[in-house]
Each structure stands twice: as C-alpha cells, then as structure tokens.
Design an enzyme around this catalytic site. Structure first.
Site, PDB file in Angstrom:
ATOM      1  N   THR A   1       0.809  -1.223   0.000  1.00 14.02           N
ATOM      2  CA  THR A   1       0.000   0.000   0.000  1.00 14.02           C
ATOM      3  C   THR A   1       0.839   1.268   0.000  1.00 14.02           C
ATOM      4  O   THR A   1       0.483   2.257  -0.637  1.00 14.02           O
ATOM      5  CB  THR A   1      -0.899  -0.014   1.261  1.00 14.02           C
ATOM      6  OG1 THR A   1      -1.693  -1.185   1.209  1.00 14.02           O
ATOM      7  CG2 THR A   1      -1.795   1.196   1.329  1.00 14.02           C
TER       8      THR A   1
ATOM      9  N   SER B   1       2.087  -8.166  -0.814  1.00 11.11           N
ATOM     10  CA  SER B   1       2.886  -9.037   0.040  1.00 11.11           C
ATOM     11  C   SER B   1       2.214 -10.380   0.308  1.00 11.11           C
ATOM     12  O   SER B   1       2.855 -11.299   0.816  1.00 11.11           O
ATOM     13  CB  SER B   1       3.265  -8.348   1.349  1.00 11.11           C
ATOM     14  OG  SER B   1       2.211  -8.362   2.263  1.00 11.11           O
TER      15      SER B   1
HETATM   16  N1  ASP Z   1      -2.217  -6.234   0.634  1.00 13.15           N
HETATM   17  C1  ASP Z   1      -1.209  -5.240   0.953  1.00 13.15           C
HETATM   18  C2  ASP Z   1       0.123  -5.990   1.080  1.00 13.15           C
HETATM   19  O1  ASP Z   1       0.386  -6.587   2.080  1.00 13.15           O
HETATM   20  C3  ASP Z   1      -1.565  -4.521   2.178  1.00 13.15           C
HETATM   21  C4  ASP Z   1      -0.525  -3.533   2.656  1.00 13.15           C
HETATM   22  O2  ASP Z   1       0.346  -3.121   1.959  1.00 13.15           O
HETATM   23  O3  ASP Z   1      -0.607  -3.130   3.792  1.00 13.15           O
HETATM   24  O4  ASP Z   1       0.879  -5.973   0.151  1.00 13.15           O
END
Ligand code: ASP
Length: 342
Positions: free
Chosen positions: A13, A58
């Site tokens: 994010t 991630s």
């Molecule tokens: N889905 C995102 C990730 O973990 C959420 C974040 O970046 O906080 O890549």
C-alpha cells in the site's frame, strides 16, 4: 554525506497513489519517490532507491522473494550503512522473520516498514513511517556503530524486533505488536532506544553469512476443540512433509485423545518434527505444566517456547534448508538463533 541508506521498494500500500482519472490505487514510479516525499531531501545522508519490478502484493511473498531480497542486501551490504525495505503489511512479519534467520551475523539495520494508507493520500501514515525508518537506519551511537543492528519492523512510532512481531490490526495505524519482546525504540520528539533490548554483535566486523537454501516442507496445524482425526491425519500425511508447527492451547496443551497422540507420535518416530507454540498472543509454551502438555512431549513434540508462528515457520524453512537431518533441525529449533526466543 558520510552515510548512505538503500531504500528498497517491494510493493504494498505504501507505494500507491490514487489515479485522478479512475480514482483507483495504483503503484507509482518509485524512482520518483523524492517528488512524492520531498522531505527526504532534508536528510544529511544519501538515499539510493531500488524498486522490485514487478512490485508484489505481500500476500504473494514466498521463499524465492526472500532469497532475492536477501541477496540484494548482501550484494549492497558493504556499500550502505543501512537498509529500509518498503513492504506490504500483510506478510511483513513473515518476511522480517525470514530475513532475520537468512542474514546471519547482521550488523547493520534492515528496517521493514509500510503503511495502512497509501503515501499519496492526505492522511497517510506512510510518510512518517518512511521518514522515521530512514532516520533509524542511519542513526549511529557514540562509538560510530549503527544504533540498530538487526532486522526490525517500524510502524507508528515503534521499532520492533522483526522475528518477534505479528500483524495485529487490519485497520489501525498501529498495525504491529511484539507481544513477547519489548519495543526496541520509541519515536516521539526524540528517538528513545531501549538499549538493553537491542541485539548487538559479540564482536563488530564479522562477515555476513547468507542462507538462501530454504525448504518449505512445513505445515501449520492449529488445533481447536472438536478437531477431526481425518483432518489431523490428512495434514500429517502431506507428501514430503518434514515439520509441523503445532499451534496449541494456553501454555502448550492439546487434546489427549489417543488417536491424536498416536498420529503425532507416528509422525515424530518416522523422523518428522513437531514444534509446539501457543495460540495465545503472549506467554510461552511449557510442556511440563499440565498432563496434556506432557503427553505431547512423550509423543516427541519439541518446545517452541514463545516463538511467533511467523518465526517458527521461517526458522524451519531456513534450518531445513541447511540440514538434511531432521534431528539436527529439531535441536537447533529449540535454541535462540537471533533473538526469536526468550
Ligand atoms: N495487501 C497489501 C500488502 O500486504 C496490504 C498492505 O500493503 O498493507 O501488500
């Protein structure tokens, strides 16, 4: 400028901004980070950037990604004073744990951070997390050594040991906790290090050793009242399985059903490893407290004490990759390798 930090963007994010036409979040060109965060120019140290291409959510992190990231750090280890890794929050605790085991003899800061809101949004937590992480990564003590010499996660004013950390909130800015280990530093008007809790090398100047052989033949088995025999036997019968992280109740207790203990004992006596960690957020496994814990010990289960699931899984990946003999892995598993066990 006497210090240099490598800022690595892997995805998540933090590196997103809103497309003004579609209003959707999209990754921005990370090489333009200075345009997004002009404040970075004010630091009295140099910042170089490296972006993964493609960047990943991630949730897609895996051993191959950890190998690539750790090799990048190793290849740049001599040239930089510290590393800041921008990473999605979802699996950040796994990646930080994995790197803590892969980068043996680490003497420089590797600080993971990210954000709950994209850096391109007005109320973002990303700018502060990024700026503070860079400052922590470049900070030196009175002897000229890095103030931080381990793999950490920095989030919302707190610096945590990476392999003690778990994602705690899907929404709050303070998204991480390190329930069984003190916060390593608090960032307010001053940076306050918790010096006795920081990991320091026994002797400075040792070589960095990188472990890139990871073996993922590991399962996590979270028990629950009413768990079925077929489910447990199914997990233990997974092809090639070498180790199981058993998430137990309280101080390490599990059902005393004969089929359950028999299944575990059959797995361990055929050479498999079962490590006992607790489902509780704080506290430790002690298999000597209750009869239901003691029976696990008799079934050949190893004590994981207060390791997080993230640490237990990634420690197993690294140890199984290093040793083909499960007995050696089971012994090493109970030792504190890099601050993951109290
Ligand atoms: N889905 C995102 C990730 O973990 C959420 C974040 O970046 O906080 O890549």
């Amino acid at each position: 400028m006497d210090r240099k930090i490598l800022l690595i963007y892997t995805g998540g994010t933090i590196g997103m901004k809103e497309n003004p036409d579609t209003l959707l979040l999209e990754p921005f060109d990370f090489n333009q980070i200075l345009q997004e965060v002009p404040e970075l120019r004010k630091f009295d140290f140099a910042i170089d950037t490296y972006s993964f291409d493609p960047v990943i959510d991630s949730s897609d992190a895996n051993p191959a990604f950890w190998v690539r990231l750790s090799q990048l750090i190793r290849d740049n280890y001599a040239a930089y004073d510290g590393f800041v890794v921008l990473h999605g929050t979802d699996t950040m605790a796994y990646s930080a744990s994995a790197l803590s085991f892969m980068l043996e003899n680490l003497e420089k800061p590797v600080i993971f951070t990210g954000s709950q809101l994209p850096i391109g949004m007005l109320r973002t937590d990303g700018k502060e997390n990024l700026i503070d992480s860079l400052e922590l990564a470049a900070d030196r003590d009175a002897q000229g050594h890095p103030c931080v010499s381990e793999v950490c996660i920095y989030f919302e004013n707190e610096l945590f040991r990476g392999n003690r950390t778990t994602k705690y909130s899907a929404e709050a800015f303070s998204a991480f906790r390190s329930p069984n280990y003190p916060v390593l530093a608090e960032v307010g008007t001053h940076i306050r290090y918790n010096v006795p809790s920081l990991r320091r090398p026994i002797r400075w100047g040792g070589p960095l050793l990188l472990h890139t052989q990871l073996d993922n033949r590991v399962a996590v088995l979270k028990i629950f009242p009413g768990i079925s025999e077929s489910y447990v036997r199914g997990v233990l019968a997974t092809e090639g399985l070498r180790a199981v992280v058993l998430e137990t109740f309280g101080s390490g207790n599990a059902p005393s059903y004969p089929w359950f203990l028999d299944a575990l004992a059959a797995f361990t006596s055929s050479g498999g490893i079962v490590v006992n960690i607790t489902q509780c957020l704080t506290g430790t496994v002690d298999m000597g407290t209750y009869a239901n814990g003691d029976t696990l010990r008799q079934a050949g289960v190893v004590c994981g004490r207060d390791m997080t699931t993230e640490a237990a899984v990634t420690k197993l990946f690294v140890l199984l990759g290093q040793y083909s003999d499960n007995k050696t892995v089971a012994i090493k598993l109970e030792f504190d390798l890099c601050g993951e066990i109290s």
